[in-house]
Design a protein around this motif. Sequence first.
Motif, mmCIF file in Angstrom:
data_model
loop_
_atom_site.group_PDB
_atom_site.id
_atom_site.type_symbol
_atom_site.label_atom_id
_atom_site.label_comp_id
_atom_site.label_asym_id
_atom_site.label_seq_id
_atom_site.Cartn_x
_atom_site.Cartn_y
_atom_site.Cartn_z
ATOM 1 N N ILE A 74 -16.718 44.776 -28.040
ATOM 2 C CA ILE A 74 -16.204 43.678 -28.864
ATOM 3 C C ILE A 74 -16.394 42.349 -28.152
ATOM 4 C CG2 ILE A 74 -14.064 42.657 -29.759
ATOM 5 C CD1 ILE A 74 -13.194 45.548 -30.442
ATOM 6 N N ASP A 75 -16.163 42.317 -26.840
ATOM 7 C CA ASP A 75 -16.334 41.075 -26.091
ATOM 8 C C ASP A 75 -17.799 40.666 -26.022
ATOM 9 O OD1 ASP A 75 -15.062 38.933 -24.633
ATOM 10 O OD2 ASP A 75 -16.063 39.739 -22.852
ATOM 11 N N VAL A 123 -11.517 51.125 -23.398
ATOM 12 C CA VAL A 123 -12.092 50.072 -22.564
ATOM 13 C C VAL A 123 -13.527 49.780 -22.991
ATOM 14 C CG1 VAL A 123 -12.870 49.546 -20.210
ATOM 15 C CG2 VAL A 123 -10.585 50.445 -20.593
ATOM 16 N N ALA A 124 -14.306 50.812 -23.251
ATOM 17 C CA ALA A 124 -15.688 50.614 -23.692
ATOM 18 C C ALA A 124 -15.726 49.857 -25.021
ATOM 19 C CB ALA A 124 -16.401 51.955 -23.830
ATOM 20 N N GLY A 125 -14.831 50.197 -25.920
ATOM 21 C CA GLY A 125 -14.775 49.492 -27.205
ATOM 22 C C GLY A 125 -14.426 48.030 -27.036
ATOM 23 N N CYS A 161 -23.483 47.145 -19.813
ATOM 24 C CA CYS A 161 -23.717 48.236 -18.862
ATOM 25 C C CYS A 161 -22.406 48.929 -18.500
ATOM 26 C CB CYS A 161 -24.398 47.699 -17.612
ATOM 27 S SG CYS A 161 -26.110 47.207 -17.880
ATOM 28 N N LEU A 162 -21.353 48.156 -18.327
ATOM 29 C CA LEU A 162 -20.044 48.746 -18.045
ATOM 30 C C LEU A 162 -19.546 49.584 -19.216
ATOM 31 C CD1 LEU A 162 -18.196 45.853 -16.190
ATOM 32 C CD2 LEU A 162 -18.866 48.069 -15.252
ATOM 33 N N ALA A 163 -19.815 49.140 -20.438
ATOM 34 C CA ALA A 163 -19.409 49.900 -21.619
ATOM 35 C C ALA A 163 -20.128 51.246 -21.657
ATOM 36 C CB ALA A 163 -19.676 49.105 -22.889
ATOM 37 N N VAL A 164 -21.419 51.237 -21.377
ATOM 38 C CA VAL A 164 -22.178 52.493 -21.359
ATOM 39 C C VAL A 164 -21.658 53.410 -20.253
ATOM 40 C CG1 VAL A 164 -24.459 53.498 -20.920
ATOM 41 C CG2 VAL A 164 -24.234 51.500 -22.413
ATOM 42 N N ALA A 165 -21.393 52.840 -19.089
ATOM 43 C CA ALA A 165 -20.862 53.634 -17.982
ATOM 44 C C ALA A 165 -19.496 54.221 -18.337
ATOM 45 C CB ALA A 165 -20.764 52.783 -16.719
ATOM 46 N N ALA A 166 -18.668 53.454 -19.042
ATOM 47 C CA ALA A 166 -17.347 53.949 -19.442
ATOM 48 C C ALA A 166 -17.479 55.113 -20.422
ATOM 49 C CB ALA A 166 -16.522 52.820 -20.055
ATOM 50 N N TRP A 201 -6.800 64.550 -18.109
ATOM 51 C CA TRP A 201 -8.230 64.288 -18.274
ATOM 52 C C TRP A 201 -8.539 63.743 -19.668
ATOM 53 C CZ3 TRP A 201 -11.342 63.793 -14.366
ATOM 54 C CH2 TRP A 201 -11.120 64.505 -13.196
ATOM 55 N N ILE A 202 -7.919 64.314 -20.689
ATOM 56 C CA ILE A 202 -8.155 63.858 -22.061
ATOM 57 C C ILE A 202 -7.636 62.433 -22.229
ATOM 58 C CG2 ILE A 202 -7.683 64.328 -24.497
ATOM 59 C CD1 ILE A 202 -9.470 66.445 -23.160
ATOM 60 N N GLY A 203 -6.484 62.128 -21.621
ATOM 61 C CA GLY A 203 -5.945 60.772 -21.671
ATOM 62 C C GLY A 203 -6.846 59.771 -20.970
ATOM 63 N N ALA A 204 -7.412 60.159 -19.833
ATOM 64 C CA ALA A 204 -8.341 59.281 -19.125
ATOM 65 C C ALA A 204 -9.586 59.020 -19.968
ATOM 66 C CB ALA A 204 -8.724 59.891 -17.787
ATOM 67 N N ALA A 205 -10.086 60.061 -20.635
ATOM 68 C CA ALA A 205 -11.255 59.889 -21.500
ATOM 69 C C ALA A 205 -10.937 58.933 -22.652
ATOM 70 C CB ALA A 205 -11.714 61.239 -22.041
ATOM 71 N N THR A 206 -9.764 59.064 -23.223
ATOM 72 C CA THR A 206 -9.355 58.186 -24.318
ATOM 73 C C THR A 206 -9.251 56.741 -23.841
ATOM 74 O OG1 THR A 206 -8.143 60.016 -25.316
ATOM 75 C CG2 THR A 206 -7.575 57.800 -26.049
#
Length: 78
Positions: free
Chosen positions: A69-70, A63-65, A12-17, A53-58
């Motif tokens: 993986i975890d 983090v989502a990736g 759920c956190l990955a989707v939110a990210a 903003w682009i850096g935050a998105a990256t």
Amino acid sequence: MNTRVLRVAEACLAVAAVVLAAWCWHQGVQTSDFAPLAEGAPAFSGTHYSGTWIGAATALIVVAGLLVIDVIRRRRTP
């Protein structure tokens, strides 16, 4: 903590990210339309990219990736 609950929470956190990353990317791109400078010249548009903003998105995509993986690692670990 139960590993199943942890996997679901991380998923759920990955989707939110990812959703938040898309929002950040959208905030970081601005397009402006300009009128012709001279008569007979075409109108044009310019795009401004905000590095913050682009850096935050990256960072959010990274983090989502890592969360995905975890989740996979926890699922394969007995």
